[in-house]
Every structure is written in structure tokens, then in C-alpha cells.
Design a protein around this motif. Structure first.
Motif, PDB file in Angstrom:
ATOM      1  N   GLN A  43       1.368  -0.890  -0.026  1.00  0.00           N
ATOM      2  CA  GLN A  43       0.404  -0.030  -0.256  1.00  0.00           C
ATOM      3  C   GLN A  43       1.088   1.378   0.172  1.00  0.00           C
ATOM      4  OE1 GLN A  43      -2.950  -1.586   3.380  1.00  0.00           O
ATOM      5  NE2 GLN A  43      -3.984  -0.256   1.885  1.00  0.00           N
ATOM      6  N   THR A  44       2.061   1.069   0.555  1.00  0.00           N
ATOM      7  CA  THR A  44       3.009   2.126   0.713  1.00  0.00           C
ATOM      8  C   THR A  44       4.476   2.219  -0.163  1.00  0.00           C
ATOM      9  OG1 THR A  44       3.359   2.049   2.986  1.00  0.00           O
ATOM     10  CG2 THR A  44       1.678   3.269   2.412  1.00  0.00           C
ATOM     11  N   GLY A 100      -2.956   1.581  -3.226  1.00  0.00           N
ATOM     12  CA  GLY A 100      -2.581   2.201  -2.275  1.00  0.00           C
ATOM     13  C   GLY A 100      -3.989   1.986  -1.429  1.00  0.00           C
TER      14      GLY A 100
END
Lengths: 236, 142
Positions: A136-137, A186
Motif C-alpha cells: 500500500q505504501t 494504495g
């Protein structure tokens, strides 16, 4: 449904496996709350005399899937306090199989970490095939760098990483990094392994963060569904 | 069936008389546990009974019991435990509907069954798992 959300659509489409749980315990449990959502029905029964502890019977449309001590199921759903390390991460396979393709409305990050690690472990042990992982990051990507460095160094796996654009602690030159995909990278937590030529090893975890730290998602060992997930990823 | 030897080496009369029929039933896990289930429920379906006997194996452990063992439990119930308990007059088993119903003899034996169940619950979990861990020096857990 819209075409600009292929993973979200896939998640909605495949998540139809209902489970019926019957708890045999001294009092109604919090399991119904933990499994909030319309895909799991929880029913309470008094624990019969003589049984040494509360337990849970899990059924699907096909019938009996398994039974397990209530405490084991509760800690499985919560996830381990420390994610299992590579090399020792397949301990809960049987429990995980009980809920194969059952969408959970509220998965814990700890459980997602443990599931991810089990699937990475399957790929690592097989040593071949293609492993897809979406972070996601960039920070989450950095956090898994050590594990993936080992996977990439010690196997012939073809690792494809999907992440939002941004700076990294160190480059992932040993993997194929995709930071230009069209889907909302994300939002999703995803690990998919194609089995490396053996369908029995195929597995995928697909979860969407719908509220902060609350994930809607499922995992599967169905090779067709794993292939569909990977095809969706590769279509960008 | 040979009328001289209806079941094992005993006569039909011995099976249906006295407390022996209960004590015999208590000697078999599946029979005993079926009677425990019927302590608090007058009636139960054989399918649920099989669920309970399967779950019983893993209660208090970290194991998972699957469909194969549950199928074995169901077969044992249908072909061994329930006919044996019915023959001893402890319950009625309707093969057509799969319904198991408690009979008055079991009612009379309630307090004995209750004590036996308490004893079994207290001794029912195999402590070997913990012992195994303690025997391994340097095992720092997982």
C-alpha cells in the motif's frame, strides 16, 4: 461496477463462500462480532457436559469443513502478535483452509501479515514461479525488504512488486517493480503466487482497506481464482 | 442373527437388565459422549452428534479436525454406538429421520452420567503438548 476498479470488482465477484459456524461454549461468544459481515453466520449451542473446552464447528454449503477449539479460532482470527518468519510460516494452514474464499468484513492487519507470510513461504519453498505482491505504501515495501531480499537471493522466483510511486529506502533492482499501474494500488493488500507450474501450490490474498486499518478481503487456494487475480494485476 | 448369541457372548436378557447396560455403554467413547450430549437435550440429530464428537477431539487442543474424521464419527454412530445404546434401552434412534431421543433409563442415571462427564472434562485434555515443549532445551517458542 466500473472498469477502473478491477481489483475491487474481482473481490466483490469472487467472495461468495458463506460459512456457518456453531459455537459450543458456556455462553455466547464474541465471535459473531469478530466475523461481522454477511458471509458468516454464527449460532450458539451450550457446551455438552464432559467436553474439556469450548469448540467451533465450521460448515459450508458443501457440509462439514472442520472443527477447532474456540480459543484457537479466536487467536487465528486476531493474528499472531509477531508475524511468522520465513522458514516457519505454515503453521495455520489447516485453519486458513477452513475459511478459504470466505470474505471477511474486518480483517486484522496481524492476520493479513500472517497470511502473506504463509503464502510467501509457499513460494519460497517451491523456489520457482511468479510471486506478485502489492504494497500500500513505499514504507510497507521497505519494511518487507529483508524478507524479499532472502526470497530473491535464495530462489529462482520471479517477483513482481506493485506499489505507489515514491522514494524507497533502497532500490529493488532484483525484482520487477510496477509503479505505473492503473488500479488504486494504495487501497489493496495483495499477495499472489502462481504455484510455479503446480496448481496445488497456487494461493492468493486479496484485501481492500475500506476504513483505516479495517480490511475487507479473502484468501484462496483455488488455482483458477489465483490466475484471475494475477491476470487482473498484469492487465494493469 | 443367531438367537442364542444376539450380541457378543451375553444373552439379550442380560443386556436389558440392570445397571450393567449403562456401565457397558460408558466404556466406549462414542456411546458415553452421546449420553452426555443427551443429558441437557432430550433430542438431537445424528448429524449434529457427529459434529460434536468430531469437535470433542480438538476441544482444549490446537488441532483442527477435518471432514474425514467427522465422517468416521458419523459412521461409528450410525453403525455401532447408536444401535448399541438403543439395544440397551438408553435411547431411541430413528434411522429414517436421523433423530436420537433419550429414554427414561438414561433419565434415571442422570446424576451418575453428570459425575462421569465432570470427571471426563477435568481429565479429557492430553497434557502431552506442554510436556513436549519443556523437554526441548533451547526451544524459545514461536
Amino acid at each position: 461496477m466500473t472498469d477502473d476498479d478491477p481489483l475491487g470488482n474481482l473481490l466483490e465477484r469472487v467472495g461468495g463462500r458463506h460459512r456457518w459456524l456453531r459455537t459450543y461454549a458456556d455462553e455466547p461468544t464474541a465471535l459473531a462480532d469478530a466475523l461481522a459481515g454477511h458471509n458468516v453466520t454464527v449460532e450458539h449451542r451450550d457446551r455438552p457436559a464432559g467436553v474439556p473446552g469450548p469448540f467451533v464447528v465450521v460448515r459450508s454449503a458443501e457440509g462439514f469443513r472442520g472443527a477447532v477449539a474456540l480459543g484457537s479460532l479466536e487467536s487465528f482470527l486476531a493474528g499472531p502478535t509477531e508475524p511468522p518468519v520465513l522458514g516457519d510460516a505454515d503453521g495455520e494452514r489447516e485453519l486458513r483452509e477452513l475459511f478459504e474464499r470466505t470474505p471477511f468484513a474486518s480483517l486484522e492487519r496481524r492476520q493479513l501479515l500472517a497470511t502473506s507470510r504463509e503464502f510467501e513461504e509457499r513460494a519460497y519453498r517451491a523456489g520457482e514461479g511468479r510471486l506478485h505482491v502489492a504494497f500500500q505504501t513505499r514504507a510497507a515495501m521497505d519494511a518487507q525488504r529483508t524478507t524479499y531480499r532472502a526470497i530473491l537471493r535464495e530462489t529462482d522466483l520471479d517477483v513482481h512488486v506493485y506499489a505507489p510511486p515514491g522514494p524507497l529506502g533502497e532500490p529493488w533492482t532484483d525484482a520487477t517493480v510496477h509503479d505505473d499501474v492503473g488500479w488504486a494500488v494504495g487501497r489493496f493488500w495483495l499477495v499472489a503466487y502462481d504455484g510455479g507450474g503446480d496448481d496445488r501450490r497456487a494461493c492468493a490474498l486479496l484485501a481492500e482497506e475500506r476504513d483505516p486499518d479495517r480490511y475487507f478481503g479473502l484468501w484462496t487456494y483455488d488455482p483458477a481464482l489465483v490466475a484471475a487475480t494475477i491476470a487482473t494485476l498484469e492487465a494493469g | 442373527m443367531d438367537p442364542e448369541r444376539p450380541s457378543g457372548s451375553r444373552s439379550e436378557q442380560e443386556w436389558t437388565d440392570g445397571p450393567e447396560r449403562l456401565f457397558e455403554a460408558l466404556g466406549t467413547d462414542g456411546c458415553r459422549r452421546t449420553l452426555y450430549v443427551l443429558l441437557d437435550r432430550r433430542e438431537v440429530e445424528v448429524e449434529e452428534l457427529a459434529d460434536v464428537l468430531a469437535g470433542w477431539r480438538v476441544a482444549g487442543t490446537e488441532d483442527v479436525v477435518g471432514p474425514d474424521e467427522r465422517r468416521e464419527a458419523l459412521l461409528s454412530l450410525r453403525h455401532a454406538h447408536l444401535p448399541a445404546l438403543a439395544e440397551r434401552g438408553l435411547l431411541r434412534y430413528d434411522r429414517e429421520t436421523g433423530t436420537v431421543r433419550r429414554l427414561p433409563f438414561a433419565d434415571a442415571a442422570q446424576s451418575l452420567l453428570r459425575r462421569a462427564a465432570e470427571y471426563e472434562a477435568a481429565h479429557g485434555v492430553d497434557p502431552a503438548i506442554d510436556e513436549d515443549d519443556s523437554r526441548l532445551p533451547g526451544n524459545d517458542g514461536r
